[in-house]
Design an enzyme around this catalytic site. Structure first.
Site, short mmCIF file in Angstrom:
data_model
loop_
_atom_site.label_atom_id
_atom_site.label_comp_id
_atom_site.label_asym_id
_atom_site.label_seq_id
_atom_site.Cartn_x
_atom_site.Cartn_y
_atom_site.Cartn_z
N HIS A 263 -21.44 -7.82 -25.53
CA HIS A 263 -22.33 -6.68 -25.25
C HIS A 263 -22.20 -6.30 -23.79
O HIS A 263 -22.04 -7.16 -22.94
CB HIS A 263 -23.79 -7.02 -25.59
CG HIS A 263 -24.63 -5.81 -25.75
ND1 HIS A 263 -25.25 -5.19 -24.71
CD2 HIS A 263 -24.90 -5.07 -26.85
CE1 HIS A 263 -25.89 -4.13 -25.15
NE2 HIS A 263 -25.69 -4.03 -26.45
N ASP A 314 -24.96 -6.45 -34.74
CA ASP A 314 -24.13 -5.98 -35.85
C ASP A 314 -23.52 -7.12 -36.66
O ASP A 314 -23.18 -6.93 -37.83
CB ASP A 314 -23.04 -5.04 -35.32
CG ASP A 314 -23.65 -3.76 -34.79
OD1 ASP A 314 -24.59 -3.26 -35.43
OD2 ASP A 314 -23.23 -3.26 -33.73
N1 COA Z 1 -14.06 -10.39 -28.86
C1 COA Z 1 -13.19 -10.99 -28.04
N2 COA Z 1 -13.26 -10.90 -26.70
C2 COA Z 1 -14.26 -10.16 -26.19
C3 COA Z 1 -15.20 -9.51 -26.99
C4 COA Z 1 -15.06 -9.64 -28.38
N3 COA Z 1 -15.93 -9.02 -29.21
N4 COA Z 1 -16.08 -8.84 -26.23
C5 COA Z 1 -15.72 -9.06 -24.95
N5 COA Z 1 -14.61 -9.85 -24.95
C6 COA Z 1 -13.93 -10.34 -23.78
C7 COA Z 1 -13.16 -9.25 -23.09
O1 COA Z 1 -11.85 -9.10 -23.64
C8 COA Z 1 -13.14 -9.75 -21.68
O2 COA Z 1 -12.20 -10.80 -21.57
P1 COA Z 1 -11.22 -10.90 -20.31
O3 COA Z 1 -12.13 -11.06 -19.14
O4 COA Z 1 -10.40 -12.08 -20.64
O5 COA Z 1 -10.47 -9.61 -20.32
C9 COA Z 1 -14.51 -10.39 -21.54
O6 COA Z 1 -14.90 -10.77 -22.84
C10 COA Z 1 -15.55 -9.47 -20.94
O7 COA Z 1 -15.79 -8.40 -21.79
P2 COA Z 1 -15.80 -6.87 -21.35
O8 COA Z 1 -14.51 -6.26 -21.78
O9 COA Z 1 -16.17 -6.74 -19.91
O10 COA Z 1 -16.94 -6.27 -22.21
P3 COA Z 1 -17.37 -4.77 -22.23
O11 COA Z 1 -18.72 -4.69 -21.63
O12 COA Z 1 -16.35 -3.85 -21.66
O13 COA Z 1 -17.42 -4.45 -23.79
C11 COA Z 1 -18.15 -4.45 -25.99
C12 COA Z 1 -18.56 -4.60 -24.54
C13 COA Z 1 -19.39 -4.44 -26.86
C14 COA Z 1 -17.40 -3.11 -26.19
C15 COA Z 1 -17.21 -5.61 -26.38
O14 COA Z 1 -17.90 -6.83 -26.24
C16 COA Z 1 -16.66 -5.48 -27.77
O15 COA Z 1 -15.63 -4.79 -27.97
N6 COA Z 1 -17.31 -6.07 -28.79
C17 COA Z 1 -16.89 -5.93 -30.17
C18 COA Z 1 -17.43 -4.65 -30.76
C19 COA Z 1 -18.91 -4.75 -31.05
O16 COA Z 1 -19.37 -5.70 -31.65
N7 COA Z 1 -19.64 -3.71 -30.67
C20 COA Z 1 -21.06 -3.61 -30.90
C21 COA Z 1 -21.81 -3.74 -29.63
S1 COA Z 1 -23.56 -3.79 -29.94
#
Ligand code: COA
Length: 380
Positions: A263, A314
């Site tokens: 998140h 979710d």
């Molecule tokens: N699965 C695997 N790795 C994940 C992840 C996930 N769901 N969410 C974050 N990460 C990893 C990122 O790749 C990153 O790793 P790195 O530092 O090695 O590159 C690290 O965790 C930090 O995450 P970040 O990319 O900064 O998170 P964000 O704030 O940009 O993205 C989301 C937030 C929600 C978009 C992301 O967590 C995600 O794509 N989740 C899956 C989709 C989801 O469930 N969405 C609903 C949200 S309520």
């Protein structure tokens, strides 16, 4: 020659405060409040109408105001016949989120308050949108399945009527209670992507339907609302708790994004997960499908150990919706039945205190260079 100094930049606007709101506060340490009320206190007692009224009006309704609000929503549920005709013309294979976006856009033409952005007119439109987003989803789904439409039962609450109109069966009281809780959890989440899209659209002084159309398009993506559909595909593939750890390890080794985890704001866990997990456990017990929660819990512990990431709402919404009997394409639209209340509250707040939302970008293209003239590109 540019004289501008390089501004600071946060990719994905992470950590950027893009506006003020009095509607909702997401506490990074696993808290969530609607206008000062903790959702953990509201989720099990309030119904969706009470929360929608609070989001739109700023204060909780008294008993009479709540009854009146319910009646106002009920009175607006019927879709105009041309909208139903349009839905019948759409391909049956169209994703329900695309149908919803198209339907919300078309509904604009049937609202005489469309271009009045005063507070009162926006609240009137919000009531219509809350009522009709629900009908767009239930009616369009039944049309896509060649099923007869079901007439509203206005003795039921918004959640109860949604269940009835979708399935044609009178829901159990406990199912209505659960769906109310789910709608309360999903109703608002400050500047999430779809709400922000709605506010950007509203900030140009475009209307509430334009803003909600933008929001529907944004909610569809799997990094946002679409995650609850994708999570179900993952859980269906995993099938048993015994498979969960290996599945997660394989996916992480491939550097896959795991839906239902991570998140942007919550780093200590999603405030909504404990409630949604309990609903999943309760539903599973009632119908003898107790596998989903252990699968999710195994995924949670593996993800926590491997990457320190927490589940988001979710992950658990997906099996709950499956236990309700909803097809997974409807998972994200069901999120919208509730979130439309938040979108409309934010559009109203934006219009009440408007300033155009127009950020800058950081230019990373070629440095200034002389234009060689048309002949040099071979056009002559
Ligand atoms: N699965 C695997 N790795 C994940 C992840 C996930 N769901 N969410 C974050 N990460 C990893 C990122 O790749 C990153 O790793 P790195 O530092 O090695 O590159 C690290 O965790 C930090 O995450 P970040 O990319 O900064 O998170 P964000 O704030 O940009 O993205 C989301 C937030 C929600 C978009 C992301 O967590 C995600 O794509 N989740 C899956 C989709 C989801 O469930 N969405 C609903 C949200 S309520």
């Amino acid at each position: 020659m540019s004289t501008e100094t390089k501004p600071s930049y946060s990719p994905g606007l992470a950590g950027v405060v893009a506006g003020e709101t009095a509607i909702c506060w997401v506490d990074p340490n696993a808290g969530l409040m609607y206008r000062g009320y903790d959702i953990h206190e509201m989720a099990k007692q309030a119904n969706f109408e009470e929360v929608a009224y609070l989001l739109l009006n700023g204060e909780l309704p008294n008993a009479q105001q709540l009854i009146d609000f319910g009646k106002q929503i009920a009175a607006e549920r019927a879709l105009p016949e041309p909208v139903l005709e349009m839905i019948r013309l759409l391909p049956k294979t169209m994703h329900p989120m695309d149908v919803l976006r198209t339907g919300v856009s078309m509904l604009a033409g049937f609202d005489s308050d469309l271009n009045d952005h005063s507070h009162d007119a926006n609240v009137r439109k919000a009531i219509r949108l809350i009522a009709r987003v629900s009908s767009l989803i239930t009616d369009a789904w039944r049309i896509s399945q060649d099923q007869e439409l079901i007439a509203d039962d206005n003795t039921l609450t918004h959640a109860g009527n949604f269940l009835y109109k979708l399935t044609g069966k009178k829901p159990e009281t406990w199912q209505i209670r659960m769906l109310d809780t789910i709608f309360i959890l999903y109703a608002d989440h400050e500047f999430n992507a779809s709400t922000f899209a709605a506010r950007v659209t509203a900030s140009t002084l475009a209307d509430m339907y334009a803003a909600c159309t933008s929001a529907c398009g944004t909610l569809k993506g799997p990094l946002h609302g679409g995650a609850n559909e994708e999570s179900m595909k993952m859980l269906d593939e995993i099938k048993t708790p015994e498979n969960a750890e290996k599945w997660m390890m394989d996916a992480l080794a491939k550097k896959a994004k795991i839906m239902g985890f991570g998140h942007r704001v919550y780093k200590e866990g999603d405030s909504r997960v404990p409630i949604m997990r309990e609903i999943a456990r309760d539903y599973g017990k009632r119908i003898g499908k107790e596998n989903w929660v252990p699968i999710c819990e195994k995924l949670e512990s593996t993800m926590e150990r491997e990457k320190g990431l927490c589940a988001n709402v979710d992950l658990y919404a997906a099996p709950v919706f499956t236990m309700f009997g909803f097809p997974s394409e409807l998972n994200t639209p069901i999120f919208a039945v509730s979130r439309v209340a938040g979108w409309c509250a934010h559009v109203t707040e934006q219009h009440d205190h408007n300033r155009l939302i127009r950020p800058r970008s950081l230019y990373v293209g070629p440095a200034e260079r002389p234009y060689p003239g048309m002949s040099s590109n071979g056009a002559k």
